[in-house]
Design an enzyme around this catalytic site. Structure first.
Site, mmCIF file in Angstrom:
data_model
loop_
_atom_site.group_PDB
_atom_site.id
_atom_site.type_symbol
_atom_site.label_atom_id
_atom_site.label_comp_id
_atom_site.label_asym_id
_atom_site.label_seq_id
_atom_site.Cartn_x
_atom_site.Cartn_y
_atom_site.Cartn_z
ATOM 1 N N SER A 136 1.441 23.930 1.705
ATOM 2 C CA SER A 136 0.829 23.166 0.621
ATOM 3 C C SER A 136 -0.136 22.142 1.209
ATOM 4 C CB SER A 136 1.916 22.506 -0.228
ATOM 5 O OG SER A 136 2.675 23.494 -0.904
ATOM 6 N N GLY B 221 0.792 -1.222 0.000
ATOM 7 C CA GLY B 221 0.000 0.000 0.000
ATOM 8 C C GLY B 221 0.819 1.263 0.000
ATOM 9 N N HIS C 294 -31.403 17.501 -8.474
ATOM 10 C CA HIS C 294 -31.640 18.550 -7.488
ATOM 11 C C HIS C 294 -32.355 17.948 -6.283
ATOM 12 C CE1 HIS C 294 -32.687 22.491 -5.859
ATOM 13 N NE2 HIS C 294 -33.908 22.017 -5.658
ATOM 14 N N ALA D 227 -1.097 9.823 -5.559
ATOM 15 C CA ALA D 227 -1.319 8.376 -5.592
ATOM 16 C C ALA D 227 -2.049 7.947 -6.853
ATOM 17 C CB ALA D 227 -2.116 7.946 -4.357
#
Length: 476
Positions: free
Chosen positions: A197, A38, A451, A327
């Site tokens: 950031s 992972g 909606h 990723a």
């Protein structure tokens, strides 16, 4: 000596996806991974931070329950339980990846691979896994050799690690990176975050929600400087209004004992200093010289649009290429590289890459910012639609922010979509699809949206850009 059609080095979101696709294409595939499958995304990045941010969101919502006509008393949080929930989610997903690799016939080898030539690697012991401590996960010096392998093709997918702060005191105890933040067993009373950031902004949101006194320092003139200028300024205002101290256009010159952070004339005292100033490629001890693989001046591996390096049969994907340290880009690169190795004419196109930052409100973007579009010579129209004018956002109780569309003035082709608001990370997919299909403002506006939904915001922004706004007043 193990032999494969393809050997993947690294089991992150690029590496494991490449291995799965190659196996599905009929290749014999091995994957070398020194820790849990992972990579950064599942273990130290995307997933664990979002799990903890979700806990912060629930906590904040319950504290504001009275606004929804719901009464909740003695609202608090259990930080160890939050970390335990995060760990459970991570384990479920990493175990799932391990199961997928096994089900697809991928041979997983635990260890660290080092090239001894363009077609062979030594595999070394993985060593201890520093999940909690803050430190480089890819050792500069590998441990004892335990195996060897040869392959017709390789995919280097070893990822990246957080960069350290190159100032005096940057290595003091208590100065951590995002990896080290997961090792904190309690919420710090005072935290200074260096770098505004995505990484820094997300941790600022999280710790502030849990009661930390947060200061975020960014050397550029706004937060999230890679985003459209209006997004960065809006996030700065939002943070300031919520009590986060935002210092932009500022640089840290040193950190002294007692964790005093020097920012110009300011001296900020902290219990923890979190550094989020970029990432560096994991290429230490890979033996790239032995393989003949070229890197650029920053150490990232040079690849073409088929993820091929300068060495035949050796490909590289993900953060280690320095293309876009995301990723989902790594995963797409992995699919592309595996298809190329299997004989397909696949190529990767970076022109439509969505990005998301999971602050509150969220940020998401795709395509060109307004400034980038003008710099590229486009005659443009840009328009915003505020979430405060959207029925679903009102019922949701989250109306801060806007959707901004940048389009060509003559033909109305969508060039960029920028979102600051609820569920931005989910909403951006429509913008990515619009740019990918070369859709126009008319086509977005003419598409019937359900909606009441947050997704209507894209249609409403397109209508506003066309000068035909429905739920905001016309420009005068």
């Amino acid at each position: 000596m193990r032999e494969f059609d393809l050997l993947v080095l690294g089991g992150g979101p690029g590496g494991y996806v490449a291995a799965l696709r190659a196996a599905q294409r009929g290749l014999s595939v091995g994957l070398v991974e020194k820790e849990r499958p992972g990579g950064v995304c599942l273990n130290w990045g995307c997933i664990p931070t979002k799990a903890m941010l979700r806990s912060a969101e629930v906590f904040q919502t319950v504290k504001a329950a009275a606004e929804y006509g719901v009464h909740a008393e003695n609202v608090g949080f259990d930080y160890p339980a939050i970390r335990q929930r995060k760990d459970g989610i991570v384990k479920t997903l990493t175990d799932g990846v391990a199961g997928l690799l096994k089900a697809n016939g991928v041979t997983v080898v635990e260890g660290h691979a080092t090239f001894t030539g363009p077609a062979t690697v030594d595999i070394h012991e993985a060593g201890p896994s520093p999940i909690a401590p803050d430190g480089p996960r890819y050792a500069a010096e590998p441990a004892a050799r335990i195996d060897q392998a040869t392959a017709r093709n390789f995919v280097i997918a070893t990822g990246s690690t957080p960069a350290r702060l190159p100032v005096p005191g940057g290595d003091l105890p208590g100065v951590i990176t995002s990896d080290g933040a997961f090792g904190l067993t309690e919420v710090p009373e005072r935290i200074v975050i260096i770098g505004g950031s995505a990484v820094g902004a997300e941790w600022a949101s999280l710790f502030h929600a849990f009661g930390s006194e947060v200061t975020i320092v960014e050397m550029q003139d706004r937060l999230v400087p890679a985003e459209d200028a209006e997004i960065g300024k809006a996030l700065g205002r939002s943070f300031t209004q919520r009590g986060i101290t935002v210092l932009t256009g500022a640089s840290v010159t040193e950190i002294t004992e007692g964790l005093r952070v020097h920012v110009g004339d300011r001296k900020l005292d902290a219990d923890v200093v979190l550094v989020g100033v970029g990432r560096r490629p994991n290429t230490a001890a890979l033996g790239l010289d032995a393989a003949g693989v070229a890197t650029d001046e920053r150490g990232f591996i040079v690849v073409d649009d088929q993820l091929r390096t300068n060495v035949a049969g050796v490909h590289a994907i993900g953060d280690v290429t320095g293309k876009a340290l995301l990723a989902h880009v790594a995963s797409h690169q992995g699919i592309t590289a595996a298809d190329v190795i299997a004989g397909h004419d696949a190529r990767i196109d970076y022109t439509v890459v969505p990005a998301a930052t999971f602050t509150h409100p969220e940020i998401a973007s795709v395509g060109l910012s307004e400034a980038a579009a003008r710099d590229a010579g486009h005659d443009i129209v840009a328009a915003k639609f505020p979430f405060s004018a959207l029925g679903r956002a009102r019922t949701f109780g989250d109306t801060e922010g806007f959707v901004k569309i940048v389009a060509g003035e003559r033909h109305g082709e969508v060039l960029g979509v920028h979102i600051f608001g609820p569920s931005a990370s989910d909403l951006i997919t429509e913008g990515a699809l619009a740019i990918s299909l070369e859709a126009t403002l008319d086509e977005l506006a003419d598409t019937i949206h359900a909606h009441p939904t947050l997704g209507e915001s894209g249609m409403e922004a397109a209508l506003t850009a066309l000068g035909l706004p429905v739920h905001v007043p016309p420009k005068r």
